[in-house]
Motif scaffolding. Structure first.
Motif, PDB file in Angstrom:
ATOM      1  N   ALA A   1      38.310  40.516  33.349  1.00  0.00           N
ATOM      2  CA  ALA A   1      39.101  41.620  32.803  1.00  0.00           C
ATOM      3  C   ALA A   1      39.353  41.388  31.317  1.00  0.00           C
ATOM      4  O   ALA A   1      39.391  42.333  30.532  1.00  0.00           O
ATOM      5  CB  ALA A   1      40.425  41.746  33.558  1.00  0.00           C
TER       6      ALA A   1
ATOM      7  N   THR B   1      38.162  42.164  26.324  1.00  0.00           N
ATOM      8  CA  THR B   1      38.256  41.465  25.034  1.00  0.00           C
ATOM      9  C   THR B   1      39.691  41.084  24.660  1.00  0.00           C
ATOM     10  O   THR B   1      39.968  40.799  23.505  1.00  0.00           O
ATOM     11  CB  THR B   1      37.657  42.349  23.923  1.00  0.00           C
ATOM     12  OG1 THR B   1      38.332  43.612  23.931  1.00  0.00           O
ATOM     13  CG2 THR B   1      36.174  42.574  24.131  1.00  0.00           C
TER      14      THR B   1
ATOM     15  N   LYS C   1      41.044  46.802  21.860  1.00  0.00           N
ATOM     16  CA  LYS C   1      40.808  45.885  22.977  1.00  0.00           C
ATOM     17  C   LYS C   1      40.308  46.694  24.162  1.00  0.00           C
ATOM     18  O   LYS C   1      40.478  47.909  24.241  1.00  0.00           O
ATOM     19  CB  LYS C   1      42.105  45.163  23.352  1.00  0.00           C
ATOM     20  CG  LYS C   1      42.635  44.247  22.265  1.00  0.00           C
ATOM     21  CD  LYS C   1      41.773  43.020  22.099  1.00  0.00           C
ATOM     22  CE  LYS C   1      42.340  42.115  21.006  1.00  0.00           C
ATOM     23  NZ  LYS C   1      41.440  41.008  20.707  1.00  0.00           N
ATOM     24  N   ARG C   2      39.691  45.985  25.111  1.00  0.00           N
ATOM     25  CA  ARG C   2      39.288  46.657  26.337  1.00  0.00           C
ATOM     26  C   ARG C   2      39.496  45.726  27.510  1.00  0.00           C
ATOM     27  O   ARG C   2      39.514  44.496  27.350  1.00  0.00           O
ATOM     28  CB  ARG C   2      37.830  47.139  26.260  1.00  0.00           C
ATOM     29  CG  ARG C   2      36.838  46.083  25.849  1.00  0.00           C
ATOM     30  CD  ARG C   2      35.404  46.612  25.976  1.00  0.00           C
ATOM     31  NE  ARG C   2      34.580  45.565  26.529  1.00  0.00           N
ATOM     32  CZ  ARG C   2      33.507  45.032  25.897  1.00  0.00           C
ATOM     33  NH1 ARG C   2      33.143  45.490  24.728  1.00  0.00           N
ATOM     34  NH2 ARG C   2      32.837  44.065  26.462  1.00  0.00           N
ATOM     35  N   ILE C   3      39.667  46.323  28.693  1.00  0.00           N
ATOM     36  CA  ILE C   3      39.751  45.558  29.929  1.00  0.00           C
ATOM     37  C   ILE C   3      38.482  45.896  30.697  1.00  0.00           C
ATOM     38  O   ILE C   3      38.164  47.070  30.893  1.00  0.00           O
ATOM     39  CB  ILE C   3      41.054  45.878  30.692  1.00  0.00           C
ATOM     40  CG1 ILE C   3      41.282  44.909  31.828  1.00  0.00           C
ATOM     41  CG2 ILE C   3      41.111  47.306  31.198  1.00  0.00           C
ATOM     42  CD1 ILE C   3      42.731  44.798  32.239  1.00  0.00           C
ATOM     43  N   ARG C   4      37.718  44.840  31.046  1.00  0.00           N
ATOM     44  CA  ARG C   4      36.323  45.081  31.457  1.00  0.00           C
ATOM     45  C   ARG C   4      35.687  45.976  30.394  1.00  0.00           C
ATOM     46  O   ARG C   4      35.695  45.582  29.241  1.00  0.00           O
ATOM     47  CB  ARG C   4      36.253  45.697  32.868  1.00  0.00           C
ATOM     48  CG  ARG C   4      36.592  44.705  33.966  1.00  0.00           C
ATOM     49  CD  ARG C   4      35.425  43.773  34.286  1.00  0.00           C
ATOM     50  NE  ARG C   4      35.677  42.921  35.439  1.00  0.00           N
ATOM     51  CZ  ARG C   4      34.737  42.264  36.103  1.00  0.00           C
ATOM     52  NH1 ARG C   4      33.476  42.336  35.732  1.00  0.00           N
ATOM     53  NH2 ARG C   4      35.042  41.512  37.116  1.00  0.00           N
ATOM     54  N   LEU C   5      35.212  47.183  30.760  1.00  0.00           N
ATOM     55  CA  LEU C   5      34.613  48.053  29.744  1.00  0.00           C
ATOM     56  C   LEU C   5      35.544  49.181  29.317  1.00  0.00           C
ATOM     57  O   LEU C   5      35.195  50.015  28.493  1.00  0.00           O
ATOM     58  CB  LEU C   5      33.291  48.639  30.267  1.00  0.00           C
ATOM     59  CG  LEU C   5      32.161  47.632  30.456  1.00  0.00           C
ATOM     60  CD1 LEU C   5      30.923  48.323  31.009  1.00  0.00           C
ATOM     61  CD2 LEU C   5      31.820  46.925  29.153  1.00  0.00           C
TER      62      LEU C   5
END
Lengths: 203, 277
Positions: free
Chosen positions: A122, A135, B195-199
């Motif tokens: 995640a 990220t 930012k990202r969570i997974r994609l």
């Protein structure tokens, strides 16, 4: 005069408190949430209670708590870290990969009988093959390859997974060991994913 | 001859246009798909949003006499701009309502109107707050219709009532409140740019840009659920993932947090119902 003396501590406290959003900010949120939430499955109302780390980070967010308070809370987190009983830090990287992929665990919608996932992807890049990574945290690709497998490095990494808040108090990363999200064997498996030369993280 | 040449010219132009736009769509969809599968979905469907179906049903639910008291919301419900006025109303919610004595968001205001004016039982409405397959939610349909009536209207919340200011401050406190097994607050995922969570991209909800991006596109048709979901659903599902207990629909915490997000999105033009993953 007497009244003024009584008020002195209060007056003195004002500049200190102004650094935070207010001492009652957490209490205010908690009170409203207690009347606005209901227990559901494994997520009981006690989950709305904050420990010292959570309270400090919330109170000063988006800023950071002052050094002294932060140091005390970090020391408490450090004291909760337990190394593996058998002295062996590394498990099975394949199981570690499955744990890193698994996002369920501890939500009221999850089966409390099933072990929680770590949901590492995640926030982190790990295996070079997995492109669906988040990220929020740093890339961990080539982690073991770049750092080696000294006992010191194994202990440091174990500790960070176990309780990142011993290092960065207000980190986004959950305290996987201290808060009982992953058990000892699961942390070993995730460690193997990071350090095993055959793991896709290091290939 | 002339007519058929004209006709041919038309079809040629149409074909070229179609081919160009198809290619453009395809190229765009392919490049977008690498980062955002919903962008691909949007590219395939163009302006067609399945939320249209909810909107149509919502209009009927708003205008038809309903409930034990057999009255229409359009003739009795005040969303803050006068009874029955819906154009732009969502752009000024949440707000303080004198009749209920509290700050309300769209969903909680609808509950008040349907209970007080139409005579429905609150428990029945809340039990059916989220549609699921054949069992559709009236609240979701009404929200889709009412939000669409504010499309293009900039969000404007003056916070000129003390209760509205208090709601914003409470929403901010909740936004930063860390708790639960994983120490998560809303801010854990939603207070950093890019930012990202997974994609999945994560908007920074404490900034005007991030809050506008998110807030102006809810309610939305969720492709993965096949339903229109409202902001209260979105908040409740975030809290579930935060490992907290269940957020009560129409609760003070839900309204306060909505106020915090809406005010941060001030000036953003509403573009809901949106289309989301």
């Amino acid at each position: 005069m007497r009244i003024l003396i009584r008020l002195m501590p209060l007056l003195a406290a004002v500049p200190l408190l102004s650094a935070a959003a207010g001492p009652d900010r957490n209490a205010q949120a908690r009170a409203a949430m207690q009347s606005s939430f209901k227990a559901h499955g494994q997520a009981g109302m006690e989950r709305l209670d904050q420990d010292a780390t959570q309270a400090l980070c919330s109170r000063y967010a988006p800023g950071m708590p002052p050094g002294e308070d932060a140091a005390r809370a970090m020391a408490a987190n450090r004291a909760s870290i337990r190394y593996p009983a058998d002295g062996n830090f590394l498990g099975d990287w394949k199981r570690g990969e499955a744990i890193a992929q698994e996002g369920t665990g501890k939500q009221y919608s999850d089966d409390p009988g099933k072990p929680s996932g770590g949901n590492c992807y995640a926030c982190h890049r790990l295996s070079g093959d997995e492109v669906a990574y988040g990220t929020i945290g740093p890339s961990l690709y080539q982690f073991g390859k770049n750092r080696g497998r000294s006992e010191e490095m194994l202990k440091l990494t174990w500790s960070m997974i176990y309780d990142m808040k011993a290092f960065t108090l207000c980190s986004a990363m959950p305290r996987f060991g201290s808060r009982g999200i992953l058990d000892e064997q699961q942390i070993k498996d995730v460690m193997a994913l990071l350090f095993d030369p055959d793991s896709p993280v290091n290939r | 001859m002339k007519a058929s040449a004209k006709k041919f010219g038309f079809w040629l132009a149409a074909a070229v246009t179609a081919a160009c736009s198809f290619t453009a769509t395809l190229v765009w969809a392919q490049s977008a798909a690498n980062q955002d599968p919903v962008a691909e979905y949007r590219a395939m469907f163009g302006d067609d949003n399945p939320a249209e179906l909810w909107l149509t049903r919502g209009k009927d639910l708003w205008t038809a006499p309903r409930g034990p008291k057999h009255v229409a919301l359009a003739n009795t419900c005040d969303l803050g701009m006068g009874v029955g006025v819906i154009a732009g109303a969502y752009a000024h919610l949440p707000r303080y309502f004198v009749d209920s004595g509290r700050v309300q968001d769209l969903e909680s205001r609808l509950l008040t109107c349907m209970v007080v004016q139409q005579g429905f039982k609150q428990a029945d409405l809340v039990a059916n707050r989220f549609g699921d397959g054949d069992r559709k939610s009236d609240l979701e349909a009404l929200a889709a219709y009412l939000v669409d009536a504010s499309r293009g209207v900039p969000i404007s919340l003056p916070l000129d009532h003390p209760q509205e200011k208090r709601a914003y401050a409470l929403g901010e406190a909740i936004f930063y409140y860390r708790a639960g097994t994983h120490d998560f607050s809303c801010a854990t995922c939603h207070s950093q740019p890019d930012k990202r969570i997974r994609l999945q991209r994560l908007p920074d909800l404490a900034t005007p840009e991030g809050a506008r991006e998110a807030y102006t596109t809810w309610p939305a048709y969720r492709v993965s659920q096949g339903e229109v979901r409202t902001m209260e659903w979105r908040l409740g599902d975030c809290f579930r993932q935060q490992r907290l207990p269940e957020m009560t629909y129409g609760s003070d915490a839900a309204i306060a947090l909505t106020m915090f997000l809406a005010k941060n999105a001030e000036g953003g033009e509403l573009a809901a119902p949106g289309l989301k993953r």
